[in-house]
Scaffold this motif. Structure first.
Motif, short mmCIF file in Angstrom:
data_model
loop_
_atom_site.label_atom_id
_atom_site.label_comp_id
_atom_site.label_asym_id
_atom_site.label_seq_id
_atom_site.Cartn_x
_atom_site.Cartn_y
_atom_site.Cartn_z
N THR A 31 0.84 -1.21 0.00
CA THR A 31 0.00 0.00 0.00
C THR A 31 0.88 1.26 0.00
OG1 THR A 31 -0.29 -0.39 2.38
CG2 THR A 31 -2.15 -0.91 0.95
N LEU A 35 0.52 4.18 -2.75
CA LEU A 35 0.31 5.59 -2.38
C LEU A 35 1.39 6.48 -3.01
CD1 LEU A 35 -0.63 4.91 1.34
CD2 LEU A 35 -2.15 5.95 -0.36
N ILE A 52 0.19 13.66 3.93
CA ILE A 52 0.02 12.67 5.00
C ILE A 52 1.28 11.81 5.13
CG2 ILE A 52 -1.41 10.75 5.83
CD1 ILE A 52 -3.74 11.92 4.15
N LEU A 53 1.83 11.37 3.99
CA LEU A 53 3.04 10.54 4.03
C LEU A 53 4.20 11.32 4.64
CD1 LEU A 53 3.32 8.51 0.68
CD2 LEU A 53 1.82 8.16 2.60
N LEU A 58 -1.30 8.15 8.98
CA LEU A 58 -1.95 7.13 8.16
C LEU A 58 -2.95 7.77 7.18
CD1 LEU A 58 -2.66 4.23 10.68
CD2 LEU A 58 -0.76 4.48 9.08
N VAL A 59 -2.95 7.27 5.97
CA VAL A 59 -3.88 7.73 4.95
C VAL A 59 -5.25 7.12 5.27
CG1 VAL A 59 -4.35 7.57 2.46
CG2 VAL A 59 -1.99 7.89 3.27
N PHE A 86 -0.55 -3.42 4.78
CA PHE A 86 -2.00 -3.45 4.99
C PHE A 86 -2.35 -4.81 5.60
CE2 PHE A 86 -6.46 -3.87 4.12
CZ PHE A 86 -6.95 -2.57 4.07
N GLN A 92 -8.89 -1.66 9.38
CA GLN A 92 -8.45 -2.21 8.08
C GLN A 92 -8.43 -3.74 8.14
OE1 GLN A 92 -4.73 -0.45 6.83
NE2 GLN A 92 -5.62 1.59 6.61
N ASP A 161 9.90 10.45 3.54
CA ASP A 161 9.48 10.16 4.93
C ASP A 161 10.57 9.45 5.72
OD1 ASP A 161 9.19 7.81 3.50
OD2 ASP A 161 7.23 7.29 4.34
N ARG A 170 6.31 7.91 12.48
CA ARG A 170 5.86 6.63 11.88
C ARG A 170 5.95 5.51 12.92
NH1 ARG A 170 9.78 6.36 7.03
NH2 ARG A 170 8.87 4.34 6.54
P1 AMP Z 1 5.36 1.98 3.82
O1 AMP Z 1 5.90 2.07 2.44
O2 AMP Z 1 4.61 0.71 4.08
O3 AMP Z 1 6.40 2.28 4.86
O4 AMP Z 1 4.26 3.14 3.96
C1 AMP Z 1 4.61 4.49 3.82
C2 AMP Z 1 3.49 5.38 4.30
O5 AMP Z 1 2.31 5.14 3.53
C3 AMP Z 1 3.05 5.16 5.73
O6 AMP Z 1 3.87 5.84 6.67
C4 AMP Z 1 1.62 5.72 5.70
O7 AMP Z 1 1.65 7.13 5.69
C5 AMP Z 1 1.14 5.28 4.31
N1 AMP Z 1 0.46 3.97 4.35
C6 AMP Z 1 0.93 2.79 3.84
N2 AMP Z 1 0.05 1.80 4.04
C7 AMP Z 1 -1.00 2.35 4.69
C8 AMP Z 1 -2.22 1.84 5.19
N3 AMP Z 1 -2.55 0.53 5.08
N4 AMP Z 1 -3.08 2.70 5.79
C9 AMP Z 1 -2.79 3.99 5.92
N5 AMP Z 1 -1.64 4.56 5.48
C10 AMP Z 1 -0.74 3.75 4.86
#
Ligand code: AMP
Length: 213
Positions: A31, A35, A52-53, A58-59, A86, A92, A161, A170
């Motif tokens: 996810t 995003l 948000i990122l 969290l989105v 996710f 979720q 991020d 985070r």
């Molecule tokens: P990641 O690549 O998994 O570290 O995700 C990077 C960012 O994407 C996270 O810090 C959140 O801001 C957002 N994100 C990823 N997956 C989710 C999710 N399932 N629900 C909400 N925000 C998400």
């Protein structure tokens, strides 16, 4: 193979997902990647997501759920999937059953990559991603500004991020909101397979395969 890969940011979910997907012809449903892809399109929604990122928050579920559903629908000729990033909240996790039913997805194995907080902070601060092959590399492994995985020159970038302040947030979000998802799964009677995520990459893969079998 069907897997949910769970763990703190920097625990190695992305790296292990890529290895397992290549080896077993699986689709990597990340996810975070979905995003970031939307952010790249510079759409209105992309701008909303970027804010948000960048804050490490969290989105909203409806946005993530919609992007995930679109991605799942475009999957073809794969022998399974890895869900990475996710569910990140109990809500979720509750949405998952509907998603699996709608898309005829088999029930996944839940894999928890454990990692010490100090180690993940160091990893996140010292990692780069390749814009060509999207692999994640540690800066000490980089020579002549080339990706150690695909050899592309000047393709490595630091995720927006992966800065100190956002990393802190985070991790806070992870411990407060995401970690309780494990308890939810346990209460539902799900089996959780734990593997230490801070071992060398090959060892983590080996341990995952031994336990998943
Ligand atoms: P990641 O690549 O998994 O570290 O995700 C990077 C960012 O994407 C996270 O810090 C959140 O801001 C957002 N994100 C990823 N997956 C989710 C999710 N399932 N629900 C909400 N925000 C998400």
């Amino acid at each position: 193979m069907q897997l949910i890969i769970f763990g703190a940011p920097g625990a190695g979910k992305g790296t292990q997902s890529k290895i397992l997907c290549e080896r077993f012809n699986l689709v990597h449903l990340s996810t975070g990647d979905l995003l970031r892809k939307e952010v790249k399109t510079k759409s209105e929604l992309g701008y909303v997501i970027k804010k948000i990122l960048d804050a490490g928050e969290l989105v909203p579920n409806n946005i993530v759920g919609e992007l995930l559903n679109i991605a799942i629908k475009s999957v073809k000729n794969k022998d399974g999937y890895i869900l990475d990033g996710f569910p990140r909240t109990v809500d979720q996790a509750k949405m998952l059953e509907g998603i699996f039913k709608e898309n005829n997805f088999k029930k996944p194995i839940i894999l928890f990559l454990t990692a010490d907080e100090k180690v993940v902070i160091e990893r996140l601060s010292n990692r780069r991603q390749c814009s060509e092959c999207s692999s994640i590399v540690i800066i000490t492994a980089v020579k002549d500004n080339c990706c150690p995985n695909c050899g592309a020159k000047n393709s490595l970038f630091k995720r927006d991020d992966d800065n100190e302040e956002t990393i802190k947030n985070r991790l806070e979000v992870y411990f407060k909101t995401t970690f309780p998802v494990l308890k939810f799964f346990k209460d539902e009677g799900e089996k959780i397979i734990e593997v230490l995520g801070t071992d060398p990459i090959e060892k983590v893969t080996k341990n995952i395969l031994a336990k998943v079998k």
